[in-house]
Design an enzyme around this catalytic site. Sequence first.
Site, PDB file in Angstrom:
ATOM      1  N   HIS B 216      13.677 -39.190 -16.866  1.00  0.00           N
ATOM      2  CA  HIS B 216      12.391 -39.731 -17.277  1.00  0.00           C
ATOM      3  C   HIS B 216      12.470 -40.497 -18.597  1.00  0.00           C
ATOM      4  O   HIS B 216      11.510 -41.154 -18.986  1.00  0.00           O
ATOM      5  CB  HIS B 216      11.338 -38.621 -17.325  1.00  0.00           C
ATOM      6  N   SER B 220      14.215 -44.446 -13.218  1.00  0.00           N
ATOM      7  CA  SER B 220      15.116 -44.440 -12.061  1.00  0.00           C
ATOM      8  C   SER B 220      15.838 -45.765 -11.927  1.00  0.00           C
ATOM      9  O   SER B 220      15.298 -46.819 -12.277  1.00  0.00           O
ATOM     10  CB  SER B 220      14.317 -44.179 -10.786  1.00  0.00           C
ATOM     11  N   LYS B 244       6.028 -40.529  -0.076  1.00  0.00           N
ATOM     12  CA  LYS B 244       7.314 -40.881   0.535  1.00  0.00           C
ATOM     13  C   LYS B 244       8.277 -39.694   0.445  1.00  0.00           C
ATOM     14  O   LYS B 244       8.980 -39.377   1.411  1.00  0.00           O
ATOM     15  CB  LYS B 244       7.904 -42.103  -0.170  1.00  0.00           C
ATOM     16  N   ASP B 245       8.309 -39.004  -0.719  1.00  0.00           N
ATOM     17  CA  ASP B 245       9.173 -37.826  -0.873  1.00  0.00           C
ATOM     18  C   ASP B 245       8.754 -36.715   0.089  1.00  0.00           C
ATOM     19  O   ASP B 245       9.602 -36.045   0.666  1.00  0.00           O
ATOM     20  CB  ASP B 245       9.123 -37.302  -2.318  1.00  0.00           C
ATOM     21  N   GLU B 288      33.842 -22.443   3.208  1.00  0.00           N
ATOM     22  CA  GLU B 288      32.679 -23.046   3.831  1.00  0.00           C
ATOM     23  C   GLU B 288      32.869 -24.563   3.874  1.00  0.00           C
ATOM     24  O   GLU B 288      33.603 -25.139   3.073  1.00  0.00           O
ATOM     25  CB  GLU B 288      31.418 -22.702   3.015  1.00  0.00           C
TER      26      GLU B 288
END
Lengths: 185, 424
Positions: B216, B220, B244-245, B288
């Site tokens: 922040h 971005s 959208k997220d 894994e």
Amino acid sequence: MSTKPTPANDQADEPTRRDFLYLTAAAFGVVGAGSVAWPLIDQMNPAADTLALSTTEVDLSPIEEGQAITVMWRGKPVFIRHRTAKEIEEAKADDSADLRDPQTDAERVKEGHEKWLVMVGICTHLGCVPLGQKDTDVKGEYDGWFCPCHGSHYDSSGRIRKGPAPTNLAVPEYTFLNETTIKIG
Amino acid sequence: MGSGNREKFDNPVVEWVDSRLPVFTLMQKEYGVFPTPKNFNYFWNFGAIAMVMLVTMIVTGIALAMHYVPHAAMAFDSVERIMRDVNHGWLLRYLHANGASFFFIAVYIHIFRGMYYGSYKNPRELLWILGVVIFLLMMATAFMGYVLPWGQMSFWGATVITNLFSAIPLVGDSIVTLLWGGFSVDNPTLNRFFALHYLLPFVIFAVVFLHVWALHVTGSNNPLGIEPKGKQDTLPFHPYYTIKDTFGLLVFLLLYVGYAFFAPNDLGHPDNYIPADPLVTPAHIVPEWYFLPFYAILRAITFDIAIPFTDIVLISAKLGGVLAMFGSIALLFALPFLDKHPVRSAVFRPWFKIAFLALAVVTFILGVCGGKPAEGLWVPLAQICTLYYYAFFLVIIPFLNKKEPVAKLPPSIHEAVLSKNKQG
């Protein structure tokens, strides 16, 4: 601070009593912090009851020639093998071979007890238990042990011959209490 | 986070709180009107998705810890009890076990996004480095979590991984004893792994906070890799990106619960339903899936590194493998300082794009190699892939710094988006 007399120019770079106090106070603090930190780290090391389980006695009399047994010592498997004459011969013949961790067969057994091979059964690469204790197991290319995890081959003296492991299978400290009993640890 | 020039809220309760602790102002500034580039694609969903997975893991994990017993003699049975007897225990455990996999899926896509669009470059280097720290903490947490059911894979995975530290010269064996609290992986090891597995997610949470804080500050990155120049290039975070997220998150969660409900053991290993036995090593130890590429790099170093024409070994095969594995992650830390090319996004770097997509394929092949026994053609294949992995960071990127032409970038996000719409 405003009352502090201005030092003469030639004294400006000299260490003062205050610098000395800063240094000693900081050093004292570091030692103090370290002495508090150590118990917090050392508590992770083996505790007294874990250390107390550090020896094991084994009776060898029921193990026939060509047989092997696995016993537990300090939570680890220990391989005890009653070797055949052929295996001892192979091991001695390879004493002069190109070994990654050079050791003669004689250095890996007790004098007069060549038929008994006692080793910690943990691959020196990343700690798996090699195969080769049972007749039906894969014994690798050198008639000894084979670690299935990453493909290390050990010979009939437990020496590393091929694969990623850096050293021979470890021989623990042990003593013959009599002809058929050993104490490991 | 100071109150600064605070706007008053109409709701008197909100206003009363906000004038004393401006949390509502903060949320409004950072998640309401926060200016966000308007050209995000769906790759930009995965940070939020990873955050939701972290919270899911913490919530299901705390519930499981209420029933789990961290003792070598009881751990396995307590997990079976969770599966059979505890109310909804099966659901919690399957969500937690598969949640780890889907957390890694989200984070791997997030890392891929960051590398492809050059999100690690100036001024976002520290943001990237904090992300790699989170990744490392996740790996430690996942590894210790996998030990807790105390099955065969738990035990032998723990044995192999802790033994990595024995490769350190001189102090290696003492460090391994310190990690184990004994002479082999045993009850003290299980106990401390449980304590740390409970602790580390909260450490991750704290580093995620720093990661988001750093985000922040810089804002971005975006698919074009050019900075927004003004209001015409951005949208307020809410409602555009909250929606959208949320959409992307729901699609992701559908896949996740699909696995948890219909194929809950597909990503695990059947050997872990056999209780741990220190005397029997499984024929084929595999970690894994999310560790497989690194495991392949570990096993790719099958040779000692010696001074030529002498027997003096500088680095044994074992130490070499361990260094190569940790080095592969250390390179991620160094990436912002290795890549000096002025263009961020691979969209405008055709050479980088090919080399990077090849790296993604190579990493996938490494993952396949890591799941196979270390024999036959899998060994040289893993060695070639490891070589490419290192060459990408240490040879190709420095080469591209000097040689790759600097493309002409669009003047602004706004104009690029409009001209794209005209063409379409």
